[in-house]
Design an enzyme around this catalytic site. Structure first.
Site: not given
Length: 338
Positions: A93, A189
Site C-alpha cells: 500500500y 496490499q
C-alpha cells in the site's frame, strides 16, 4: 508488540463466517466482462537499463473499464524466445512500481516478471508510481481505501482488484510467457491483490501471499488501530450512519471471499505479532481456500508462521522459501534436468 490475536492453535482451525453478498459472483463476472471488452495490451516498449543480464519493457495494459495501467515486464536477457514461467507481482500500500531495476529477484531466478503499478498510489514511499486513478470520489480519508466506498460499483477497490485480474491476462499475452505456469505474488496490499487475482482469474496456477491485507476486514478493523485499516475506522468515525452500508460494500472486496474461490496451490505467510495485517485474517483466508468451489485443498498448500515477527514477517528468509516452493509447484527442477 506482544502477541495480541488468537493463539496459534486456534488460528490453525479458524474458519469464520465472513459475510458475502448474494450477488458476489455476478458482480465480479460482470465487472471482468466489462474490462475484457478492451484489448488487454496497449503498449509494450523496450527500456534501456544498462542491466546486461535483464531485458525490460515498459508495459501499459487495459485494467478496469479499459483504463491504462502501467507495469514493468522483465525477463532474463539470455532466455531468447523461450516461454518462461511467469510471476505477476503486486505492490504494498502506497508504493508505486518505482524504477525498472529495483525488483530483480524473480527474473534472476529465471522467471518472466510483471510488476503492476497501483493506480492512484505511488507517493507514500519507494520511488513512485505513474498510474493515475481517473475516477472521481465522494468524501474520503487521505489514502485511497475509502474512495467511493458507499457502493461496490464506485469503490476504489473494485478498480484495483480488476487491474490485478487483468494483469494476469496481460502477462499471458506477452511474448515469452508459458501461460500454463503463471503465479500471483505479493506482500501486504500486494498479498491481498494476489489473492484477488487468483480468485478472479483461473489463469493463476500458483499463489504466494505474504502478510496479505484486506483479509477478514471487519475483524481486522475491530482489533487493530494500525494503518491502513485505520482509514476505514477514521471514515466511519465521521460517516457515523454509514457502517452497515460500508461493511456490505467491503464484503465484495474481502480477500477471504476471494480466497474461497482460489483453486491454485497457495503459500501464505504471517507474523504472529503483525498489527498491520492481523494473523487471524490471514489464517481465515488460508483456511478457507477453495471452499466455494467444492475442491479439496491443494496438496502443495503451505502456511509459514513467524511467531516473533511483525509485518516484516520472514523478510529475505521468506523470499528463499517462496523461491523453493514455487520451483517445486512448477516442477522447475525437473524441467531444468530435462
Amino acid at each position: 508488540m506482544a502477541l495480541f490475536d488468537l493463539p496459534l492453535t486456534e488460528l490453525e482451525r479458524y474458519r469464520p463466517d465472513v459475510p458475502e453478498p448474494a450477488d458476489f459472483d455476478d458482480f465480479w463476472r460482470d465487472t471482468l466482462a466489462g474490462a475484457r471488452t478492451h484489448p488487454v495490451l496497449v503498449q509494450v516498449e523496450p527500456v534501456a537499463t544498462r542491466l546486461t543480464l535483464m531485458q525490460t519493457f515498459d508495459v501499459t495494459f487495459a485494467g478496469f473499464d479499459g483504463q491504462p495501467v502501467r507495469a514493468w515486464y522483465t525477463r532474463p536477457a539470455g532466455a531468447g524466445a523461450t516461454a518462461l514461467p511467469a510471476v505477476v507481482e503486486f505492490l504494498g500500500y502506497g508504493r508505486g512500481r518505482g524504477l525498472p531495476f529495483e525488483r530483480l529477484l524473480w527474473p534472476s531466478a529465471g522467471y518472466a516478471h510483471l510488476l503492476m503499478d497501483s493506480r492512484g498510489q505511488g507517493a507514500q514511499y519507494g520511488n513512485g508510481g505513474v498510474t493515475a486513478d481517473p475516477v472521481g470520489s465522494d468524501p474520503a480519508v487521505p489514502g485511497v481505501l475509502t474512495r467511493g466506498l458507499r457502493s461496490p460499483e464506485t469503490a476504489y477497490l473494485r478498480r484495483i482488484f480488476t487491474d490485478a485480474a487483468r494483469a494476469v491476462d496481460a502477462v499471458a499475452a506477452l511474448p515469452g510467457v508459458d501461460g500454463r505456469r503463471i503465479a500471483a505474488l505479493g506482500n501486504s496490499q500486494g498479498g491481498g491483490l494476489a489473492i484477488a487475482a487468483a480468485g478472479l482469474n483461473p489463469r493463476v496456477r500458483a499463489l504466494l501471499a505474504t502478510a496479505p491485507f484486506l483479509c477478514h476486514i471487519r475483524r481486522s478493523i475491530d482489533i487493530t488501530d494500525a494503518h491502513p485499516y485505520a482509514e476505514f475506522v477514521q471514515y466511519l468515525s465521521v460517516q457515523r450512519s454509514a457502517a452497515d452500508e460500508i461493511h456490505r460494500t467491503l464484503g465484495y472486496f474481502d480477500a477471504v471471499n476471494l480466497a474461497r474461490r482460489v483453486t491454485a496451490p497457495a503459500q501464505f505467510a504471517a507474523g504472529l505479532r503483525d498489527t498491520v495485517c492481523p494473523p487471524s485474517g490471514i489464517f481465515a483466508a488460508y483456511n478457507l481456500l477453495g471452499t466455494a468451489t467444492g475442491s479439496a485443498p491443494a496438496a502443495d498448500n503451505e502456511m509459514v508462521v513467524y511467531p516473533y515477527n511483525q509485518h516484516e514477517h520472514g523478510d529475505a528468509h521468506q523470499a528463499k522459501r517462496q523461491l523453493d516452493w514455487l520451483a517445486d509447484v512448477f516442477d522447475l527442477t525437473a524441467a531444468a534436468a530435462a
